[in-house]
Write a protein that holds these residues in place. Structure first.
Motif, PDB file in Angstrom:
ATOM      1  N   THR A  62     -19.252  41.130  -6.210  1.00 33.08           N
ATOM      2  CA  THR A  62     -17.842  40.878  -5.939  1.00 33.08           C
ATOM      3  C   THR A  62     -16.934  41.711  -6.839  1.00 33.08           C
ATOM      4  O   THR A  62     -17.306  42.099  -7.943  1.00 33.08           O
ATOM      5  CB  THR A  62     -17.500  39.381  -6.119  1.00 33.08           C
ATOM      6  OG1 THR A  62     -17.854  38.969  -7.427  1.00 33.08           O
ATOM      7  CG2 THR A  62     -18.230  38.540  -5.110  1.00 33.08           C
ATOM      8  N   TYR A  63     -15.736  41.967  -6.321  1.00 31.73           N
ATOM      9  CA  TYR A  63     -14.694  42.701  -7.042  1.00 31.73           C
ATOM     10  C   TYR A  63     -15.174  44.049  -7.567  1.00 31.73           C
ATOM     11  O   TYR A  63     -15.149  44.324  -8.756  1.00 31.73           O
ATOM     12  CB  TYR A  63     -14.129  41.859  -8.193  1.00 31.73           C
ATOM     13  CG  TYR A  63     -13.319  40.686  -7.723  1.00 31.73           C
ATOM     14  CD1 TYR A  63     -12.001  40.843  -7.320  1.00 31.73           C
ATOM     15  CD2 TYR A  63     -13.874  39.426  -7.655  1.00 31.73           C
ATOM     16  CE1 TYR A  63     -11.253  39.763  -6.872  1.00 31.73           C
ATOM     17  CE2 TYR A  63     -13.141  38.342  -7.206  1.00 31.73           C
ATOM     18  CZ  TYR A  63     -11.836  38.513  -6.819  1.00 31.73           C
ATOM     19  OH  TYR A  63     -11.106  37.452  -6.381  1.00 31.73           O
ATOM     20  N   ASN A  64     -15.627  44.884  -6.652  1.00 34.24           N
ATOM     21  CA  ASN A  64     -15.932  46.272  -6.942  1.00 34.24           C
ATOM     22  C   ASN A  64     -15.113  47.118  -5.971  1.00 34.24           C
ATOM     23  O   ASN A  64     -14.179  46.618  -5.352  1.00 34.24           O
ATOM     24  CB  ASN A  64     -17.431  46.536  -6.791  1.00 34.24           C
ATOM     25  CG  ASN A  64     -18.205  46.192  -8.038  1.00 34.24           C
ATOM     26  OD1 ASN A  64     -18.172  46.929  -9.021  1.00 34.24           O
ATOM     27  ND2 ASN A  64     -18.904  45.061  -8.017  1.00 34.24           N
ATOM     28  N   GLN A  65     -15.486  48.367  -5.806  1.00 34.00           N
ATOM     29  CA  GLN A  65     -14.839  49.271  -4.855  1.00 34.00           C
ATOM     30  C   GLN A  65     -15.868  49.798  -3.862  1.00 34.00           C
ATOM     31  O   GLN A  65     -15.796  50.944  -3.426  1.00 34.00           O
ATOM     32  CB  GLN A  65     -14.191  50.443  -5.607  1.00 34.00           C
ATOM     33  CG  GLN A  65     -13.141  50.045  -6.615  1.00 34.00           C
ATOM     34  CD  GLN A  65     -11.932  49.412  -5.949  1.00 34.00           C
ATOM     35  OE1 GLN A  65     -11.480  49.874  -4.908  1.00 34.00           O
ATOM     36  NE2 GLN A  65     -11.426  48.341  -6.537  1.00 34.00           N
ATOM     37  N   ILE A  66     -16.844  48.970  -3.537  1.00 32.97           N
ATOM     38  CA  ILE A  66     -17.966  49.410  -2.708  1.00 32.97           C
ATOM     39  C   ILE A  66     -17.485  49.700  -1.288  1.00 32.97           C
ATOM     40  O   ILE A  66     -17.003  48.819  -0.600  1.00 32.97           O
ATOM     41  CB  ILE A  66     -19.099  48.366  -2.711  1.00 32.97           C
ATOM     42  CG1 ILE A  66     -19.592  48.168  -4.144  1.00 32.97           C
ATOM     43  CG2 ILE A  66     -20.234  48.805  -1.789  1.00 32.97           C
ATOM     44  CD1 ILE A  66     -20.599  47.055  -4.310  1.00 32.97           C
ATOM     45  N   HIS A  67     -17.618  50.958  -0.914  1.00 34.94           N
ATOM     46  CA  HIS A  67     -17.166  51.432   0.390  1.00 34.94           C
ATOM     47  C   HIS A  67     -18.376  51.960   1.137  1.00 34.94           C
ATOM     48  O   HIS A  67     -18.746  53.140   1.026  1.00 34.94           O
ATOM     49  CB  HIS A  67     -16.109  52.529   0.212  1.00 34.94           C
ATOM     50  CG  HIS A  67     -15.472  52.936   1.495  1.00 34.94           C
ATOM     51  ND1 HIS A  67     -15.878  54.055   2.181  1.00 34.94           N
ATOM     52  CD2 HIS A  67     -14.486  52.371   2.219  1.00 34.94           C
ATOM     53  CE1 HIS A  67     -15.145  54.164   3.281  1.00 34.94           C
ATOM     54  NE2 HIS A  67     -14.299  53.160   3.324  1.00 34.94           N
ATOM     55  N   GLN A  68     -19.046  51.073   1.858  1.00 36.99           N
ATOM     56  CA  GLN A  68     -20.224  51.451   2.636  1.00 36.99           C
ATOM     57  C   GLN A  68     -20.450  50.389   3.695  1.00 36.99           C
ATOM     58  O   GLN A  68     -19.852  49.324   3.663  1.00 36.99           O
ATOM     59  CB  GLN A  68     -21.457  51.592   1.738  1.00 36.99           C
ATOM     60  CG  GLN A  68     -21.926  50.292   1.125  1.00 36.99           C
ATOM     61  CD  GLN A  68     -23.042  50.501   0.115  1.00 36.99           C
ATOM     62  OE1 GLN A  68     -22.896  51.283  -0.815  1.00 36.99           O
ATOM     63  NE2 GLN A  68     -24.138  49.793   0.286  1.00 36.99           N
TER      64      GLN A  68
END
Length: 133
Positions: free
Chosen positions: A54-60
């Protein structure tokens, strides 16, 4: 490595953590509140029960090679940039009790396979574009 529980939350990590390696002992992995742009699950983490991204910038795409994580009980993916729709492979997580994938960029329908998860107690899908038919 014999490390079973690893908490690297709140560290401003930006690496995709691929160097966590093939440790088969992980049961708990918390990488929440970092700046990770992506995350690849390692197929050797068969004993992993809790994963918190949670609360990351994971763009996939939200399809994360879930089929190998048969011990997973708690999967927290909220507040990222995941896209795509919840994969039918979710049914392979037969021990899943909590699934939080709210506040992402998901779309499409929620697969009926979620209904086959008899241990599922918490399902958070809000603030996305998912729908149930």
């Amino acid at each position: 490595s014999n490390i079973q529980r690893l908490d690297l939350s709140n560290n401003r990590l930006t690496d995709s953590m691929l160097h966590l390696g093939d440790s088969t002992a992980f049961t708990y992995l918390n990488l929440s509140r970092n700046d990770l742009p992506s995350f690849l699950l390692n197929k050797s983490w068969k004993d992993l029960e809790t994963l918190d991204l949670t609360y990351n910038q994971i763009h996939q795409d939200v399809s994360l090679n879930l089929t190998d994580l048969t011990s997973m009980k708690d999967l927290f993916l909220s507040n990222n940039l995941f896209y795509g729709s919840v994969p039918n492979e979710i049914r392979s997580l037969v021990r899943l009790e909590k699934l939080h994938i709210d506040r992402n960029n998901l779309f499409g329908t929620i697969p009926d396979d979620i209904l086959s998860l008899v241990r599922l107690r918490e399902l958070k899908l809000s603030h996305s574009q998912q729908e149930k038919r």
